[in-house]
Design a protein around this motif. Structure first.
Motif, PDB file in Angstrom:
ATOM      1  N   LEU A   1     -21.220 -39.315  50.814  1.00  0.00           N
ATOM      2  CA  LEU A   1     -21.390 -37.878  50.562  1.00  0.00           C
ATOM      3  C   LEU A   1     -20.746 -37.055  51.684  1.00  0.00           C
ATOM      4  O   LEU A   1     -20.117 -36.011  51.429  1.00  0.00           O
ATOM      5  CB  LEU A   1     -22.881 -37.549  50.445  1.00  0.00           C
ATOM      6  CG  LEU A   1     -23.602 -38.161  49.237  1.00  0.00           C
ATOM      7  CD1 LEU A   1     -25.111 -37.957  49.355  1.00  0.00           C
ATOM      8  CD2 LEU A   1     -23.095 -37.545  47.938  1.00  0.00           C
ATOM      9  N   HIS A   2     -20.896 -37.533  52.926  1.00  0.00           N
ATOM     10  CA  HIS A   2     -20.280 -36.843  54.061  1.00  0.00           C
ATOM     11  C   HIS A   2     -18.758 -36.896  53.949  1.00  0.00           C
ATOM     12  O   HIS A   2     -18.064 -35.888  54.172  1.00  0.00           O
ATOM     13  CB  HIS A   2     -20.736 -37.498  55.370  1.00  0.00           C
ATOM     14  CG  HIS A   2     -20.069 -36.937  56.592  1.00  0.00           C
ATOM     15  ND1 HIS A   2     -20.346 -35.673  57.088  1.00  0.00           N
ATOM     16  CD2 HIS A   2     -19.113 -37.457  57.419  1.00  0.00           C
ATOM     17  CE1 HIS A   2     -19.605 -35.443  58.151  1.00  0.00           C
ATOM     18  NE2 HIS A   2     -18.847 -36.522  58.373  1.00  0.00           N
TER      19      HIS A   2
ATOM     20  N   MET B   1     -16.996 -37.107  51.232  1.00  0.00           N
ATOM     21  CA  MET B   1     -16.578 -36.214  50.148  1.00  0.00           C
ATOM     22  C   MET B   1     -16.546 -34.770  50.626  1.00  0.00           C
ATOM     23  O   MET B   1     -15.608 -34.012  50.320  1.00  0.00           O
ATOM     24  CB  MET B   1     -17.553 -36.369  48.970  1.00  0.00           C
ATOM     25  CG  MET B   1     -17.211 -35.524  47.751  1.00  0.00           C
ATOM     26  SD  MET B   1     -15.766 -36.128  46.850  1.00  0.00           S
ATOM     27  CE  MET B   1     -14.534 -34.923  47.332  1.00  0.00           C
ATOM     28  N   ALA B   2     -17.563 -34.385  51.408  1.00  0.00           N
ATOM     29  CA  ALA B   2     -17.610 -33.017  51.927  1.00  0.00           C
ATOM     30  C   ALA B   2     -16.436 -32.753  52.860  1.00  0.00           C
ATOM     31  O   ALA B   2     -15.843 -31.661  52.840  1.00  0.00           O
ATOM     32  CB  ALA B   2     -18.939 -32.785  52.645  1.00  0.00           C
TER      33      ALA B   2
ATOM     34  N   ARG C   1     -13.214 -32.091  51.025  1.00  0.00           N
ATOM     35  CA  ARG C   1     -13.161 -30.769  50.393  1.00  0.00           C
ATOM     36  C   ARG C   1     -13.334 -29.629  51.403  1.00  0.00           C
ATOM     37  O   ARG C   1     -13.492 -28.476  51.013  1.00  0.00           O
ATOM     38  CB  ARG C   1     -14.264 -30.684  49.330  1.00  0.00           C
ATOM     39  CG  ARG C   1     -14.028 -31.552  48.106  1.00  0.00           C
ATOM     40  CD  ARG C   1     -13.080 -30.906  47.125  1.00  0.00           C
ATOM     41  NE  ARG C   1     -13.599 -29.634  46.629  1.00  0.00           N
ATOM     42  CZ  ARG C   1     -12.947 -28.851  45.774  1.00  0.00           C
ATOM     43  NH1 ARG C   1     -11.744 -29.204  45.332  1.00  0.00           N
ATOM     44  NH2 ARG C   1     -13.468 -27.711  45.363  1.00  0.00           N
TER      45      ARG C   1
ATOM     46  N   VAL D   1     -19.922 -38.550  42.734  1.00  0.00           N
ATOM     47  CA  VAL D   1     -20.017 -37.821  43.998  1.00  0.00           C
ATOM     48  C   VAL D   1     -19.078 -36.610  43.987  1.00  0.00           C
ATOM     49  O   VAL D   1     -19.426 -35.529  44.467  1.00  0.00           O
ATOM     50  CB  VAL D   1     -19.678 -38.768  45.173  1.00  0.00           C
ATOM     51  CG1 VAL D   1     -19.506 -37.994  46.469  1.00  0.00           C
ATOM     52  CG2 VAL D   1     -20.765 -39.830  45.332  1.00  0.00           C
ATOM     53  N   TYR D   2     -17.901 -36.790  43.398  1.00  0.00           N
ATOM     54  CA  TYR D   2     -16.911 -35.706  43.355  1.00  0.00           C
ATOM     55  C   TYR D   2     -17.437 -34.524  42.533  1.00  0.00           C
ATOM     56  O   TYR D   2     -17.378 -33.365  42.965  1.00  0.00           O
ATOM     57  CB  TYR D   2     -15.611 -36.225  42.731  1.00  0.00           C
ATOM     58  CG  TYR D   2     -14.361 -35.631  43.322  1.00  0.00           C
ATOM     59  CD1 TYR D   2     -14.200 -34.253  43.452  1.00  0.00           C
ATOM     60  CD2 TYR D   2     -13.325 -36.451  43.742  1.00  0.00           C
ATOM     61  CE1 TYR D   2     -13.043 -33.724  43.995  1.00  0.00           C
ATOM     62  CE2 TYR D   2     -12.160 -35.928  44.285  1.00  0.00           C
ATOM     63  CZ  TYR D   2     -12.032 -34.562  44.409  1.00  0.00           C
ATOM     64  OH  TYR D   2     -10.884 -34.029  44.947  1.00  0.00           O
TER      65      TYR D   2
ATOM     66  N   SER E   1     -20.470 -33.810  41.872  1.00  0.00           N
ATOM     67  CA  SER E   1     -21.615 -33.223  42.561  1.00  0.00           C
ATOM     68  C   SER E   1     -21.165 -32.325  43.704  1.00  0.00           C
ATOM     69  O   SER E   1     -21.776 -31.276  43.961  1.00  0.00           O
ATOM     70  CB  SER E   1     -22.522 -34.333  43.100  1.00  0.00           C
ATOM     71  OG  SER E   1     -22.998 -35.155  42.050  1.00  0.00           O
ATOM     72  N   GLN E   2     -20.097 -32.717  44.398  1.00  0.00           N
ATOM     73  CA  GLN E   2     -19.563 -31.888  45.479  1.00  0.00           C
ATOM     74  C   GLN E   2     -19.047 -30.557  44.927  1.00  0.00           C
ATOM     75  O   GLN E   2     -19.338 -29.488  45.481  1.00  0.00           O
ATOM     76  CB  GLN E   2     -18.431 -32.630  46.195  1.00  0.00           C
ATOM     77  CG  GLN E   2     -17.719 -31.818  47.262  1.00  0.00           C
ATOM     78  CD  GLN E   2     -18.589 -31.487  48.454  1.00  0.00           C
ATOM     79  OE1 GLN E   2     -19.511 -32.253  48.774  1.00  0.00           O
ATOM     80  NE2 GLN E   2     -18.327 -30.370  49.109  1.00  0.00           N
TER      81      GLN E   2
ATOM     82  N   GLU F   1     -20.624 -26.838  45.819  1.00  0.00           N
ATOM     83  CA  GLU F   1     -19.835 -25.728  46.350  1.00  0.00           C
ATOM     84  C   GLU F   1     -20.038 -24.462  45.529  1.00  0.00           C
ATOM     85  O   GLU F   1     -19.947 -23.346  46.057  1.00  0.00           O
ATOM     86  CB  GLU F   1     -18.348 -26.100  46.348  1.00  0.00           C
ATOM     87  CG  GLU F   1     -17.988 -27.205  47.325  1.00  0.00           C
ATOM     88  CD  GLU F   1     -16.572 -27.738  47.134  1.00  0.00           C
ATOM     89  OE1 GLU F   1     -16.231 -28.722  47.804  1.00  0.00           O
ATOM     90  OE2 GLU F   1     -15.820 -27.159  46.315  1.00  0.00           O
TER      91      GLU F   1
ATOM     92  N   ALA G   1     -26.775 -30.308  43.375  1.00  0.00           N
ATOM     93  CA  ALA G   1     -26.311 -31.234  44.403  1.00  0.00           C
ATOM     94  C   ALA G   1     -26.497 -32.669  43.907  1.00  0.00           C
ATOM     95  O   ALA G   1     -27.142 -32.918  42.886  1.00  0.00           O
ATOM     96  CB  ALA G   1     -27.088 -31.016  45.704  1.00  0.00           C
TER      97      ALA G   1
END
Length: 278
Positions: free
Chosen positions: A8-9, A11-12, A15, A67-68, A70-71, A75, A80
């Motif tokens: 998750l980190h 992915m953040a 982006r 995960v994508y 959800s990111q 945003e 989430a």
């Protein structure tokens, strides 16, 4: 070993508007969908080939799609990743009262074991309730409401037929479906004799639909069966290419009869290499 929080980190970071990846920053829900479908098929392909060495990697690629999305949603302030996990956990708790009778995920596993038929019936009842909750006008509720439009056509046809069969809209056995296949094939031939492209396309669609129904009656997944047929065709065609390459000939210069003879050789090799039953 990295954990889910690390993914998750990552992915953040991808982006991050200032320091992220330019390609990832350009993506949207719609642009990722083709990748999601491709990754799901790669998981299926690895399983069908028994390639368990590479299956974790393929599953990771598929997980990354979730995960994508959800990111992107995070945003936009929509939801989430934690809500995705919470939602599926609550749904499965609700759909498995025979395992979690009090709805407690960590409750004692002492529920009475049910027969598979009873479990399946209760599952369908719960799904029907969920469909009803999603429909604004209950009088417009249909058994077919949540069959995804984006499914591959063969899979969607089988799912539509399976849903209709629940209320008795189905042939009682496979043999009448075989008769229907013949009937639809005759209609294709009739459309061909009339040289009507639109009618031909329609009748071919009807034929594919009823062949899918035959597969369902015979407990064969049509999508998997066609994937296997694709693989078989590819293997045989590659054999033809290799044989001609070794003979120093171009496939374009060969008569169909020659190619068909090589096709027959490929089939013989398959039978020879196929392990015999003990």
């Amino acid at each position: 070993m990295y954990q889910l929080d690390d993914l998750l980190h990552l992915m953040a970071r991808l982006r991050d508007p200032q320091h992220g990846c330019p390609w990832d920053l350009k993506q949207s829900y719609a642009s990722i969908v083709p990748h999601t479908i491709e990754e799901a098929y790669e998981v299926a392909d690895a399983i069908e080939r028994g390639d368990f060495e590479h299956l974790p990697g393929e599953l990771g690629d598929l997980l990354f799609q979730v995960v994508y999305y959800s990111q992107l949603a995070g945003e936009e302030g929509r939801f989430a990743f934690a809500e995705v996990v919470d939602g599926i956990t609550r749904k499965l708790l609700r759909r498995h009262p025979h395992v979690f009778p009090d709805g407690d995920l960590y409750g004692a596993p002492d529920a009475a074991r049910l027969e598979e038929a009873a479990v399946k019936q209760r599952w369908e009842e719960l799904k029907a309730e969920e469909r009803a909750e999603k429909v604004a006008a209950p009088e417009q509720l249909s058994l077919l409401d949540d069959v995804p439009q984006a499914l591959p056509a063969l899979s969607r046809a089988a799912k539509l037929q399976k849903r209709a069969a629940r209320v008795g809209f189905d042939w009682p056995e496979a043999l009448p479906v075989v008769d229907k296949v013949r009937e639809e094939l005759d209609e294709v031939l009739e459309a061909m004799s009339e040289d009507d492209p639109e009618a031909i396309a329609e009748e071919i669609g009807d034929l594919l639909f009823v062949v899918t129904n035959l597969a369902r009656h015979l407990k064969v997944d049509p999508e998997s069966a066609l994937r296997a047929a694709n693989g078989k065709f590819e293997q045989r065609f590659r054999f033809i290419e290799q044989a001609l390459r070794e003979a120093g000939r171009a496939i374009e210069d060969c008569a169909l009869q020659e190619l068909d003879a090589l096709w027959g050789e490929a089939k013989k090799l398959e039978k020879r290499d196929k392990p015999s039953a003990c």
